[in-house]
Design an enzyme around this catalytic site. Structure first.
Site, PDB file in Angstrom:
ATOM      1  N   HIS A 121       0.858  -1.182  -0.056  1.00 29.41           N
ATOM      2  CA  HIS A 121       0.114   0.027   0.002  1.00 29.41           C
ATOM      3  C   HIS A 121       0.860   1.039  -0.128  1.00 29.41           C
ATOM      4  O   HIS A 121       2.002   1.163   0.206  1.00 29.41           O
ATOM      5  CB  HIS A 121      -0.788  -0.048   1.281  1.00 29.41           C
ATOM      6  CG  HIS A 121      -0.086   0.105   2.475  1.00 29.41           C
ATOM      7  ND1 HIS A 121       0.318  -1.033   3.076  1.00 29.41           N
ATOM      8  CD2 HIS A 121       0.455   1.304   3.166  1.00 29.41           C
ATOM      9  CE1 HIS A 121       1.121  -0.722   4.121  1.00 29.41           C
ATOM     10  NE2 HIS A 121       1.167   0.906   4.133  1.00 29.41           N
ATOM     11  N   HIS A 143       6.002   6.283  -0.776  1.00 27.86           N
ATOM     12  CA  HIS A 143       6.694   4.993  -1.222  1.00 27.86           C
ATOM     13  C   HIS A 143       5.676   3.804  -0.753  1.00 27.86           C
ATOM     14  O   HIS A 143       4.711   3.853  -0.211  1.00 27.86           O
ATOM     15  CB  HIS A 143       7.824   4.923  -0.399  1.00 27.86           C
ATOM     16  CG  HIS A 143       7.373   5.030   1.450  1.00 27.86           C
ATOM     17  ND1 HIS A 143       7.149   5.983   1.945  1.00 27.86           N
ATOM     18  CD2 HIS A 143       7.393   3.823   2.158  1.00 27.86           C
ATOM     19  CE1 HIS A 143       6.897   5.544   3.150  1.00 27.86           C
ATOM     20  NE2 HIS A 143       6.808   4.269   3.096  1.00 27.86           N
TER      21      HIS A 143
HETATM   22  O1  3AM Z   1       3.661   2.531   4.591  1.00 28.06           O
HETATM   23  P1  3AM Z   1       4.675   2.101   5.406  1.00 28.06           P
HETATM   24  O2  3AM Z   1       4.829   0.527   5.189  1.00 28.06           O
HETATM   25  O3  3AM Z   1       6.035   2.872   5.287  1.00 28.06           O
HETATM   26  O4  3AM Z   1       5.316   1.435   9.246  1.00 28.06           O
HETATM   27  C1  3AM Z   1       3.953   1.588   9.098  1.00 28.06           C
HETATM   28  C2  3AM Z   1       3.597   1.670   7.766  1.00 28.06           C
HETATM   29  O5  3AM Z   1       4.377   2.348   6.733  1.00 28.06           O
HETATM   30  C3  3AM Z   1       3.661   3.051   9.436  1.00 28.06           C
HETATM   31  O6  3AM Z   1       2.514   3.131   8.993  1.00 28.06           O
HETATM   32  C4  3AM Z   1       2.229   2.286   7.982  1.00 28.06           C
HETATM   33  C5  3AM Z   1       1.096   1.583   7.860  1.00 28.06           C
HETATM   34  O7  3AM Z   1       1.148   0.545   9.205  1.00 28.06           O
HETATM   35  N1  3AM Z   1       3.545   3.256  10.928  1.00 28.06           N
HETATM   36  C6  3AM Z   1       3.740   2.395  12.061  1.00 28.06           C
HETATM   37  N2  3AM Z   1       3.963   2.892  12.936  1.00 28.06           N
HETATM   38  C7  3AM Z   1       4.167   4.352  13.031  1.00 28.06           C
HETATM   39  C8  3AM Z   1       4.471   5.141  13.838  1.00 28.06           C
HETATM   40  N3  3AM Z   1       4.285   5.101  15.274  1.00 28.06           N
HETATM   41  C9  3AM Z   1       4.406   4.365  11.599  1.00 28.06           C
HETATM   42  N4  3AM Z   1       4.418   5.437  11.058  1.00 28.06           N
HETATM   43  C10 3AM Z   1       4.885   6.655  11.915  1.00 28.06           C
HETATM   44  N5  3AM Z   1       4.714   6.502  12.987  1.00 28.06           N
END
Ligand code: 3AM
Length: 178
Positions: free
Chosen positions: A37, A121
């Site tokens: 996603h 990304h």
């Molecule tokens: O879209 P990506 O995969 O880069 O890493 C988590 C994921 O990122 C991020 O939110 C997206 C959907 O789960 N994520 C998880 N915990 C987070 C946090 N505490 C976070 N982003 C910022 N702060």
């Protein structure tokens, strides 16, 4: 519930990314293709009342649909260590515009503003001490990766649950773009 706002990716594009990571290396936890996603806004833990406010606020967004092109690969680093492997996005003002609207909507619903800048990304793997040679090879080999553009007609509010050691995402609501 733990929420984030994202673009779901069509099946053909997820398949394209699955092929991109066909040659995997160690020291990486590969994201299952069904989980690919593009995050517009991580929200985090909220109670049901706040979730309803966020949903109402996102429903009020009016923005145009657009084409999205995934291109290039890269790695995020923290304290000198690569911690995420991703595929990037071609410059896209409509995506930035949607991101800005989502940001104001969630802030209007009572969330803290996001301080970090938006780096669109799609995460392919979380990295945990990968072999730097293998990672470098992957980045060089796929530097010119470019997927066919896909139309984006909606964005989605997802909830995230940790099932065993893999995240499980549920689409809670979809919001149509014009
Ligand atoms: O879209 P990506 O995969 O880069 O890493 C988590 C994921 O990122 C991020 O939110 C997206 C959907 O789960 N994520 C998880 N915990 C987070 C946090 N505490 C976070 N982003 C910022 N702060």
């Amino acid at each position: 519930m733990r929420l984030f706002v994202a673009l779901a990716l069509p099946a053909e594009l997820r398949e394209r990314l699955r092929l991109l990571v066909a040659h995997r290396f160690a020291g990486a936890k590969w994201v299952p293709p069904e989980n690919y996603h593009l995050t517009l806004r991580f929200i985090g833990e909220v109670d049901n009342g706040r979730a309803d406010d966020i949903d109402a606020s996102l429903s009020g967004i009016s923005a145009r649909g657009f084409d999205l092109t995934l291109a290039g690969v890269g790695a995020f680093e923290a304290r000198g260590r690569a911690n995420a492997l991703w595929v990037g996005v071609e410059k896209n003002p409509a995506l930035e515009h949607l991101r800005a609207k989502v940001e104001s909507a969630v802030v209007r619903a009572g969330c803290e503003p996001e301080r970090r800048r938006f780096t669109p990304h799609v995460t392919l793997a979380r990295l945990d001490n990968p072999d730097p040679v293998k990672l470098g090879e992957f980045l060089r080999t796929h530097g010119l990766f470019r997927a066919a553009p896909v139309p984006v007609e909606r964005f989605t509010l997802f909830s995230s649950h940790l099932a065993r050691d893999q995240a499980h995402y549920t689409a809670e609501a979809d919001y149509a773009l014009a």
